[in-house]
Design a protein around this motif. Sequence first.
Motif, short mmCIF file in Angstrom:
data_model
loop_
_atom_site.label_atom_id
_atom_site.label_comp_id
_atom_site.label_asym_id
_atom_site.label_seq_id
_atom_site.Cartn_x
_atom_site.Cartn_y
_atom_site.Cartn_z
N ARG A 283 1.31 -1.75 -7.99
CA ARG A 283 0.64 -1.15 -6.40
C ARG A 283 -0.30 -2.22 -5.53
O ARG A 283 -0.95 -2.60 -6.81
N PRO A 284 0.32 -1.52 -4.50
CA PRO A 284 1.12 -0.46 -4.08
C PRO A 284 2.26 -0.83 -2.88
O PRO A 284 2.82 -0.16 -2.39
N GLN A 285 2.58 -2.35 -3.18
CA GLN A 285 3.30 -2.91 -2.41
C GLN A 285 4.35 -3.72 -2.22
O GLN A 285 5.64 -4.11 -2.08
N VAL A 286 4.61 -3.70 -3.79
CA VAL A 286 5.35 -5.00 -4.66
C VAL A 286 6.11 -4.72 -5.55
O VAL A 286 5.45 -4.26 -6.71
N PHE A 287 7.96 -5.06 -5.56
CA PHE A 287 8.24 -4.62 -6.85
C PHE A 287 8.98 -6.29 -6.90
O PHE A 287 9.25 -7.43 -6.23
N ILE A 288 8.77 -7.19 -8.70
CA ILE A 288 9.45 -8.04 -9.39
C ILE A 288 10.59 -7.32 -9.32
O ILE A 288 10.48 -6.84 -10.72
N ASN A 289 11.81 -8.19 -9.86
CA ASN A 289 12.93 -8.50 -10.82
C ASN A 289 13.50 -9.34 -11.14
O ASN A 289 13.49 -10.42 -10.36
N LEU A 290 13.52 -9.29 -12.27
CA LEU A 290 13.01 -11.52 -13.13
C LEU A 290 15.00 -10.63 -13.87
O LEU A 290 15.45 -9.72 -14.67
N VAL A 291 15.03 -12.29 -13.50
CA VAL A 291 17.36 -11.88 -14.06
C VAL A 291 17.18 -12.99 -14.21
O VAL A 291 15.91 -14.43 -14.26
N ILE A 296 13.97 -11.57 -8.21
CA ILE A 296 13.83 -11.22 -6.69
C ILE A 296 12.58 -10.28 -6.31
O ILE A 296 12.05 -9.49 -7.47
N LEU A 297 11.71 -10.47 -5.32
CA LEU A 297 11.01 -10.36 -5.10
C LEU A 297 10.57 -8.75 -3.63
O LEU A 297 10.98 -10.12 -2.76
N HIS A 298 9.89 -8.14 -3.68
CA HIS A 298 9.79 -7.73 -2.72
C HIS A 298 8.59 -7.08 -2.02
O HIS A 298 7.79 -6.73 -3.33
N ARG A 299 8.29 -7.18 -1.09
CA ARG A 299 7.09 -6.66 -0.10
C ARG A 299 7.18 -5.83 0.71
O ARG A 299 7.97 -5.52 1.58
N MET A 300 7.01 -4.65 0.38
CA MET A 300 6.24 -3.22 1.59
C MET A 300 4.93 -3.72 2.34
O MET A 300 4.35 -3.62 2.15
N PHE A 301 5.64 -2.81 3.46
CA PHE A 301 4.07 -2.81 4.82
C PHE A 301 4.61 -1.71 5.16
O PHE A 301 5.19 -2.17 6.05
N PRO A 302 3.65 -0.77 5.00
CA PRO A 302 4.43 0.68 5.51
C PRO A 302 3.32 0.52 7.25
O PRO A 302 2.56 -0.07 7.67
N VAL A 303 4.45 0.95 8.04
CA VAL A 303 4.30 0.73 9.63
C VAL A 303 4.25 2.15 9.90
O VAL A 303 3.31 2.41 10.83
N ALA A 304 4.22 3.04 8.95
CA ALA A 304 4.11 4.42 9.67
C ALA A 304 4.28 5.43 8.51
O ALA A 304 5.27 4.90 7.87
N PRO A 305 4.18 7.17 8.99
CA PRO A 305 4.39 7.59 8.25
C PRO A 305 5.71 7.69 7.12
O PRO A 305 6.39 7.66 6.74
N ARG A 307 8.39 5.06 8.27
CA ARG A 307 8.49 3.96 8.93
C ARG A 307 7.88 3.13 7.33
O ARG A 307 6.03 2.25 7.48
N THR A 308 9.03 1.78 7.14
CA THR A 308 8.49 1.00 6.11
C THR A 308 8.88 -0.54 6.15
O THR A 308 10.53 -0.14 6.17
N SER A 309 8.52 -1.36 6.30
CA SER A 309 9.05 -2.82 6.66
C SER A 309 9.46 -3.42 5.01
O SER A 309 8.43 -3.08 4.68
N VAL A 310 10.23 -3.28 4.50
CA VAL A 310 10.56 -3.83 3.70
C VAL A 310 10.94 -5.20 3.26
O VAL A 310 12.10 -6.23 3.89
N VAL A 311 9.82 -6.72 3.02
CA VAL A 311 11.05 -7.94 2.93
C VAL A 311 11.43 -7.97 1.62
O VAL A 311 10.38 -8.57 0.53
N CYS A 312 12.40 -9.04 1.72
CA CYS A 312 12.94 -8.87 -0.48
C CYS A 312 13.48 -10.32 0.00
O CYS A 312 14.06 -11.03 1.17
N ASP A 313 12.96 -11.42 -0.99
CA ASP A 313 13.46 -12.59 -1.50
C ASP A 313 14.05 -12.58 -2.88
O ASP A 313 13.59 -12.40 -3.63
N TRP A 314 14.86 -13.90 -2.91
CA TRP A 314 15.75 -14.11 -3.63
C TRP A 314 15.06 -15.45 -3.84
O TRP A 314 15.20 -16.57 -2.65
N LEU A 315 14.43 -15.61 -5.10
CA LEU A 315 14.41 -17.04 -5.64
C LEU A 315 14.92 -17.42 -6.44
O LEU A 315 15.68 -16.72 -7.16
N TYR A 316 15.26 -18.74 -6.21
CA TYR A 316 16.52 -19.56 -7.27
C TYR A 316 15.59 -21.44 -7.62
O TYR A 316 14.26 -21.78 -6.80
#
Length: 386
Positions: A283-291, A296-305, A307-316
């Motif tokens: 919290r408040p803005q990251v999800f980590i997914n491990l396989v 896979i890591l998500h970062r969230m950036f709230p823009v408005a009540p 609206r949210t920008s979500v940046v998702c990275d796939w890492l190898y």
Amino acid sequence: MTTTPTEPRQGAAPPPAAGLIATLAGRYYTDPEIFRQEQDLIFERLWCCAVRSSDLERPGAFRTVRIGRESVLITRNRAGELRAFLNVCRHRGARLCTEESGQVRRNLQCPYHAWTYDLDGRLVAAPNLQKMPDIDRTERGLATLPLREWLGYAWVCLADEPPSFEDTVIGAAVERLGDTAAIDRYRTEDLTLGRRITYDVRANWKLIVENFMECYHCATIHPELTDVLPEFADGLAAQYYVGHGAEFAPEAQGFTVDGSAGFGRLPGIADSQDRRYYAVTVRPQVFINLVPDHVILHRMFPVAPDRTSVVCDWLYLPEVIDSGADIAKSVELFHRVNAQDFDACERTQPAMDSRAYRDGGVLVPSEHHIGTFHRWLTDRLADGRA
Ligand code: FES
Ligand SMILES: [Fe+2]
């Protein structure tokens, strides 16, 4: 999207109580005043994951990112270290860098009256600077923010007194996985960005967090994911079970959209982590997914009540990317999951304004742990008002 096993296991919390508990009221997802309070008391007080460190490759590289209501400027200095500043010129307040990313040789120059700062934020030049003996170049330097690197990302905090990074950020992974080694073994900081997708989601950031925390919806909207992780189909979703990862289907060769083989296992992970999916919410803005073969890591950036920008990275592993391997089927699985999840969130957002949702909805037993997120949120807002 983390599910519980059907059998209780060591470290398990009690099974969810029967019955329903209330969600937040609809206005929490639409009210500009609540959104302002969240920016002030949550996003501008806690550690937020800003950029991938490797996005700033060389000295002089910079990125700007919105944290709370502030534009934050991150640079790599001459010594190769990352620095974070408020992106505001100390002369008369012009935005220093207007681009999302760029590269300077040595210094950052304000486009208004040409005050010039080095990559550590010190004021190093300005027109007629010699004629202004009372200017303290450090005091008039850029406002510096605390920055920590973890998992190969730069995390920044806007608070005057940041909370403990260990407790609030690393602690979230420990709470979920049992210990820091469980996440350290993936060596996320050494992985290479294979793909990045930015999603412009027309929904409140909390709907996205809540969605990520439960798997009651998995059987309905995630056919590809439940094929690979069959236990997600039973809807018994919770992050109650410390250390549990959802097991791959026996026929799944890898974490891919069609269950075909992925890539070699990350060298550090334990046997017990092979063929399993783990999810962590920081919290408040990251999800980590491990396989086993990527992160896979998500970062969230709230823009408005709404609206949210979500940046998702796939890492190898670097060798996977360097070899030119085809990562399409690997990326496609979670890209579909994202699209399915965000579509559900967008379908929910307009109803937050409905009189039918004035008092909110309910959490079924397998969603009860979302109540802890709601309590965390309302406690923070209440503390801020006190
Ligand atoms: S506002 Fe930046 S130099 Fe004047
Ligand atoms: Fe989902």
